[in-house]
Scaffold this motif. Structure first.
Motif, PDB file in Angstrom:
ATOM      1  N   ARG B 590      14.860   7.554 -16.388  1.00  0.00           N
ATOM      2  CA  ARG B 590      15.348   6.184 -16.178  1.00  0.00           C
ATOM      3  C   ARG B 590      15.287   5.754 -14.710  1.00  0.00           C
ATOM      4  NH1 ARG B 590      18.183   3.617 -20.092  1.00  0.00           N
ATOM      5  NH2 ARG B 590      18.051   4.639 -22.130  1.00  0.00           N
ATOM      6  N   GLN B 591      14.921   6.684 -13.818  1.00  0.00           N
ATOM      7  CA  GLN B 591      14.834   6.352 -12.385  1.00  0.00           C
ATOM      8  C   GLN B 591      13.378   6.204 -11.923  1.00  0.00           C
ATOM      9  OE1 GLN B 591      17.558   5.744 -10.332  1.00  0.00           O
ATOM     10  NE2 GLN B 591      18.454   5.703 -12.371  1.00  0.00           N
ATOM     11  N   GLU B 592      12.447   6.186 -12.856  1.00  0.00           N
ATOM     12  CA  GLU B 592      11.055   6.117 -12.397  1.00  0.00           C
ATOM     13  C   GLU B 592      10.494   4.698 -12.438  1.00  0.00           C
ATOM     14  OE1 GLU B 592       8.348   8.463 -14.726  1.00  0.00           O
ATOM     15  OE2 GLU B 592       8.389   7.077 -16.419  1.00  0.00           O
ATOM     16  N   VAL B 593       9.591   4.424 -11.501  1.00  0.00           N
ATOM     17  CA  VAL B 593       8.799   3.185 -11.503  1.00  0.00           C
ATOM     18  C   VAL B 593       7.345   3.628 -11.630  1.00  0.00           C
ATOM     19  CG1 VAL B 593       8.028   1.201 -10.164  1.00  0.00           C
ATOM     20  CG2 VAL B 593      10.429   1.910 -10.071  1.00  0.00           C
ATOM     21  N   VAL B 594       6.664   3.143 -12.661  1.00  0.00           N
ATOM     22  CA  VAL B 594       5.254   3.507 -12.817  1.00  0.00           C
ATOM     23  C   VAL B 594       4.381   2.490 -12.086  1.00  0.00           C
ATOM     24  CG1 VAL B 594       3.359   3.713 -14.478  1.00  0.00           C
ATOM     25  CG2 VAL B 594       5.579   4.751 -14.981  1.00  0.00           C
ATOM     26  N   ILE B 595       3.498   3.030 -11.250  1.00  0.00           N
ATOM     27  CA  ILE B 595       2.501   2.168 -10.590  1.00  0.00           C
ATOM     28  C   ILE B 595       1.204   2.307 -11.370  1.00  0.00           C
ATOM     29  CG2 ILE B 595       1.247   1.680  -8.462  1.00  0.00           C
ATOM     30  CD1 ILE B 595       3.482   3.171  -6.932  1.00  0.00           C
ATOM     31  N   GLY B 596       0.766   1.190 -11.985  1.00  0.00           N
ATOM     32  CA  GLY B 596      -0.476   1.210 -12.758  1.00  0.00           C
ATOM     33  C   GLY B 596      -1.613   0.639 -11.933  1.00  0.00           C
ATOM     34  N   ARG B 697       8.171  -3.700   0.547  1.00  0.00           N
ATOM     35  CA  ARG B 697       9.319  -4.428  -0.019  1.00  0.00           C
ATOM     36  C   ARG B 697       9.173  -4.597  -1.517  1.00  0.00           C
ATOM     37  NH1 ARG B 697       9.327  -9.561   3.481  1.00  0.00           N
ATOM     38  NH2 ARG B 697      10.832 -10.276   1.919  1.00  0.00           N
ATOM     39  N   MET B 698       7.935  -4.676  -1.943  1.00  0.00           N
ATOM     40  CA  MET B 698       7.674  -4.777  -3.385  1.00  0.00           C
ATOM     41  C   MET B 698       8.176  -3.508  -4.093  1.00  0.00           C
ATOM     42  SD  MET B 698       3.992  -5.312  -5.072  1.00  0.00           S
ATOM     43  CE  MET B 698       3.848  -6.020  -6.679  1.00  0.00           C
ATOM     44  N   GLY B 699       7.858  -2.354  -3.488  1.00  0.00           N
ATOM     45  CA  GLY B 699       8.324  -1.087  -4.055  1.00  0.00           C
ATOM     46  C   GLY B 699       9.846  -1.048  -4.080  1.00  0.00           C
ATOM     47  N   ALA B 700      10.450  -1.501  -2.963  1.00  0.00           N
ATOM     48  CA  ALA B 700      11.912  -1.485  -2.879  1.00  0.00           C
ATOM     49  C   ALA B 700      12.530  -2.411  -3.923  1.00  0.00           C
ATOM     50  CB  ALA B 700      12.343  -1.891  -1.465  1.00  0.00           C
ATOM     51  N   ASN B 701      11.917  -3.582  -4.118  1.00  0.00           N
ATOM     52  CA  ASN B 701      12.441  -4.518  -5.127  1.00  0.00           C
ATOM     53  C   ASN B 701      12.316  -3.952  -6.533  1.00  0.00           C
ATOM     54  OD1 ASN B 701      13.152  -6.304  -3.168  1.00  0.00           O
ATOM     55  ND2 ASN B 701      11.909  -8.020  -3.927  1.00  0.00           N
ATOM     56  N   ALA B 702      11.207  -3.260  -6.809  1.00  0.00           N
ATOM     57  CA  ALA B 702      11.049  -2.649  -8.136  1.00  0.00           C
ATOM     58  C   ALA B 702      12.205  -1.693  -8.393  1.00  0.00           C
ATOM     59  CB  ALA B 702       9.704  -1.923  -8.217  1.00  0.00           C
ATOM     60  N   ALA B 703      12.565  -0.930  -7.359  1.00  0.00           N
ATOM     61  CA  ALA B 703      13.692  -0.004  -7.496  1.00  0.00           C
ATOM     62  C   ALA B 703      14.990  -0.772  -7.737  1.00  0.00           C
ATOM     63  CB  ALA B 703      13.803   0.869  -6.244  1.00  0.00           C
ATOM     64  N   ALA B 704      15.157  -1.904  -7.075  1.00  0.00           N
ATOM     65  CA  ALA B 704      16.372  -2.709  -7.261  1.00  0.00           C
ATOM     66  C   ALA B 704      16.487  -3.201  -8.707  1.00  0.00           C
ATOM     67  CB  ALA B 704      16.362  -3.885  -6.290  1.00  0.00           C
TER      68      ALA B 704
END
Lengths: 144, 760
Positions: B590-596, B697-704
């Motif tokens: 539940r803590q992952e962000v997938v970059i496609g 910042r995009m990566g950081a926002n995805a985490a948010a």
């Protein structure tokens, strides 16, 4: 072959391509005679690179045949100026400018000169007409 | 808030923005016929009428013969065709106007009618046409079928070396005529020799004129240096004419004098000149110009330089001014005159108005579209800046390509131009030495070859040109001497070219209407007659000419794009590795962000359109995600290259339901699994201006979003750049590489990233 007296038409144009036989410089040289070699050896001079009254009358015929009567008239006037020396041309032009001639008589003298010295009746008539109009419009007054 | 100064507080600031635009340097004048500011009609314009009596014109346009001024008299005596006048004058103007735009009515029928029309009648007819109709009628009515163009070649120092180099350049660009003039009047002869030599480099046939004082210009022509003249000005009122120091008879005499020396000639006239000279008689500009044009046909000149010319700027200050300039050009060609159609004096500071002014002429074609086009830089133009100049020349080449319209010019490659300029200064240098007029140093010559304008040269100055010029005049040097000098110094081709040009005088073929020289042959209204009768007739761009026009520089091709990309492969291999770990499956962290990433990402394409290496972009995304307390997992999606679907597919594989989709060109999206494909969380569509910090910042926002927060969205600031014009050709080629690699049935691949360099 068309005789010398037949009028030229659009079909004969450009003369240098279609009728090179008719094209001659002022001392009779043909276009083929006018080469770089002949300029270098001095047999062709600036005079050979000048237009003739004959060529201008030929171009007048072509202009008239293609519906350009006023252009033809200009070429015919020009044909009469071919043998008028540069200095005389400059003097006559200057006199035709406003306020240069003090009276119609000065212009009429030019007309006489054109008719008698240069066999230029059209130009003479043209300058006579200018004298009349300048008189009517009051152009014989000094501007400087 | 800061306090607004009193008096400006109630102003919509957009007006202040507009005040700053170049357009506001243009001044506009109120319509005021009493004071001459009227383009198309004035209450003082006469009604069209003619009365013939006993073989003469008894009255014309409301003036009785006894009251005719010089202009009326000349028109009545030489222009009005008595056979045609009754018929032509009786035709309703609207009917004639419709005939002008009727493709079924041949040009010849209309030219015949014009011979019987008075100035007021001609003006009354063309005034009934819209701008579009005028342009169309112009295209149909112009005399020669093939369009052409004319250049100005001058410089601020009267430097003959630069004159020669720039003349050769103009010739290479395809100008049919070049025109020069001087800063210092007595430098005319130096200019004439320099341009004549420069124009003989590369090919022959470009006609040349040296605009100077009437008598001097004729003398230069008689010495053989020039092949045409066009600054024989005429005016529409008698007082202007006299103020211009001539009469219709003196000008007609000059016309005959030029022809008698085998020199092509046209007159000059244009709206606004009478207004500028203070003798407009309260008449409209169009009516006065119609008088000028009837007069020119009456004088028997083959053509006119027309369309405002020096009066174009003042004409463009009144309503309908630009339309008027087109209308007077239409009268010129309707009267069967060659038309060098203005588009020279720069009538505006607005580049939009410049483009709008030239377009109808480019589309319609013209004997000489500009009279002339400033082939040199604005500050080097001794006539004053042109509508189009050296600065904008490439814009014009592109307009030709855009509209597939022949504006008379041809793009030339950089090396070719350099070679021609070198040859031109060497040729002129040789002539100056051979005729003992000067001996330019190697440094002078080389400074000229590469100079864009005279600011950059270390060559002759005006005083040097005066010494050269006076020597040419005093010693009676003629074109024959120059030909010999060229030959003696090994410039045999140039000597031959110059001779060919002078030899045109012998037959006089190029004295006919609308004559120019193409591929060594005279082309005029006689052997290249405009035969327009609707689509499929008249001038058409043939395949060869089209190929010339479209060949502008720096055109992208797929090969070029792939070649550039391959140059970046080596660098990326050192910075990042994408290890394949088999088919990717849905995660449950539940803590992952997938970059496609897209199909060609890092395989065939290695940097975004902003120029960022993909390794750097990936590092920022990963760092951003990790800075928000999440983990990044990277997959390569191979079924699509579309941003939205890349993002949504990544989100659906992500244990958190949040994913990022990114294309190799840099376009990226943050997506969430239950959203509609195009209803994403954040989109970064302007890849060319997206910076590395934005990706972070995009990566950081995805985490948010994973944490269930609503972060401040990343807005990539745009200043309204024309992204499409700058990037879309490249983007389309790049994107095609991505779509080629995508296949509907292809499974996503799990990638393990390794960054091979420590972050700077």
């Amino acid at each position: 072959m068309t005789g010398a007296n037949d009028k030229l038409t659009a079909a004969d144009y450009p003369l240098a391509e279609k009728r090179p036989d008719m094209v001659r410089g002022r001392r009779g040289k043909s276009l083929d005679d006018i080469t770089l070699a002949s300029v270098i050896d001095g047999s062709v001079t600036l005079e050979d690179l000048s237009i003739t009254d004959t060529a201008l009358r030929q171009q007048a015929d072509i202009a008239r045949a293609t519906g350009r009567a006023t252009l033809a008239q200009n070429f015919e006037r020009a044909a009469e100026l071919v043998n008028v020396p540069e200095a005389a041309i400059m003097r006559m032009y200057e006199l035709l400018r406003p306020g240069r001639a003090a009276s119609a008589e000065e212009l009429l003298a030019v007309a006489t000169e054109l008719r008698q010295a240069y066999s230029a009746p059209r130009m003479a008539e043209f300058v006579t007409e200018a004298a009349e109009v300048y008189t009517r419009r009051g152009l014989f007054k000094r501007r400087f | 808030m800061t306090q607004e100064p009193v008096g400006t507080a109630n102003r919509w600031k957009r007006f202040s923005d507009w005040d700053e635009r170049a357009l506001r340097l243009d001044k506009f004048a109120a319509e005021d016929p009493e004071n001459g500011f009227a383009a198309f009609s004035s209450p003082h314009d006469p009604k069209p009428a003619v009365e013939l009596s006993a073989g003469a014109v008894a009255s014309m346009d409301g003036v009785a013969a006894r009251d005719f001024d010089m202009i009326d008299t000349f028109i009545a005596n030489y222009h009005i065709d008595h056979e045609i006048a009754p018929e032509a004058m009786a035709m309703p103007s609207l009917q004639v106007a419709r005939m002008l735009v009727d493709m079924h009515v041949p040009r010849g029928d209309l030219v015949r009618l014009a011979r019987g029309m008075t100035p007021a009648k001609l003006a009354d007819v063309v005034a009934r046409l819209s701008s579009l109709e005028i342009a169309f009628a112009y295209s149909k009515m112009r005399a020669r079928r093939t369009p052409g163009n004319q250049a100005h070649v001058t410089n601020a120092k009267d430097d003959p070396l630069q004159m020669a180099a720039d003349a050769a350049t103009a010739v290479a660009l395809g100008f049919d005529e070049i025109e020069t003039t001087m800063r210092v009047a007595r430098n005319a002869w130096s200019n004439a020799v320099a341009c004549a030599v420069g124009a003989s480099v590369g090919r022959w046939g470009t006609l040349f004129q040296c605009s100077s004082e009437e008598a001097e210009e004729l003398k230069i022509g008689m010495a053989g240096f020039t092949s045409y003249a066009e600054t024989v000005s005429v005016y529409g009122t008698e007082k202007s004419f006299i103020d211009g120091d001539d009469t219709p008879w003196s000008k007609a005499f000059l016309a005959a004098a030029y022809a008698s020396r085998g020199i092509k000639m046209r007159c000059t006239s244009g709206a606004g000149s009478e207004l500028l000279m203070g003798f407009h008689e309260k008449k409209s500009m169009l009516y006065l110009e119609a008088r000028c044009l009837c007069l020119q046909r009456a004088m028997g000149v083959q053509g006119t330089q027309n369309g405002g010319i020096d009066g174009a700027p003042v004409t463009c200050t009144v309503p309908g001014g630009m339309r008027e300039l087109m209308a007077e050009n239409l009268i010129a060609v309707w009267l069967d005159l060659e038309c060098a159609s203005g588009n020279d004096a720069r009538a505006t500071e607005s580049e939009i108005r410049v483009g709008a002014k030239i377009l109808p002429y480019l589309l319609a074609g013209s004997d000489l579209i500009c009279s002339g086009f400033g082939s040199i830089l604005k500050y080097d133009n001794s006539f004053n800046a042109s509508l189009l100049n050296g600065e904008e020349l490439e814009d014009y080449l592109v307009l030709q390509r855009d509209f597939e319209a022949d504006g008379g010019l041809t793009p030339v490659g950089e090396q070719q131009i350099l070679d021609l300029r070198t040859r031109a200064v060497e040729a002129l240098g040789a002539v100056l030495e051979e005729l003992d007029l000067g001996s330019p140093t190697a440094e002078m010559k080389s400074s000229v070859v590469t100079a864009s304008g005279s600011d950059e040269t270390r060559s002759y100055l005006p005083r040097d040109a005066t010494i050269i010029s006076e020597a040419i005049l005093e010693r009676g040097i003629t074109v024959v001497d120059v030909i010999k000098a060229l030959h003696a110094r090994g410039f045999v081709e140039e000597a031959g070219h110059l001779l060919q040009l002078v030899r045109l005088r012998v037959s006089g073929d190029y004295l006919q209407t609308s004559a120019l020289v193409r591929q060594g042959k005279v082309l005029s209204a006689i052997n290249d007659e405009n035969d327009y009768l609707g689509p499929g007739t008249g001038y058409r761009l043939d395949a060869q000419r089209r190929e010339e026009i479209v060949a502008i520089r720096d055109v992208l091709t797929r090969e070029e794009v792939l070649r550039e990309e391959s140059l970046h492969r080596a660098g990326e291999v050192k910075r990042i590795s994408y290890r394949l770990k088999g088919t990717a499956t849905a995660g449950n962290d539940r803590q992952e962000v997938v970059i496609g990433v897209s199909p060609a990402f890092g395989l065939k394409l290695f940097r975004t359109v902003a120029g960022h290496p993909l390794s750097a972009v990936m590092r920022e995304l990963v760092d951003g995600i990790e800075s928000g307390g999440c983990k990044a997992r990277v997959v390569r999606l191979r079924h699509t290259a579309d941003t939205s679907f890349l993002g949504l597919s990544a989100a659906m594989l992500s244990g958190s339901g949040v994913g990022i989709g990114i294309q190799a060109k840099g376009t990226a999206v943050i997506h969430q699994k239950d959203r509609l494909p195009h209803n994403n969380l954040e989109l970064f569509s302007n890849a060319p201006i997206t910076k590395l910090e934005h990706y972070r910042r995009m990566g950081a926002n995805a985490a948010a979003y994973v944490r269930g927060e609503l972060p401040e969205q990343v807005v990539v600031p745009t200043r309204g750049e024309a992204m499409g014009s700058r990037y879309h050709a490249r983007v389309s080629l790049i994107y095609a590489i991505e779509t080629e690699m995508a296949g509907e049935a292809q499974e996503p691949e799990e990638l393990e990233l390794a960054f091979l360099e420590t972050k700077r």
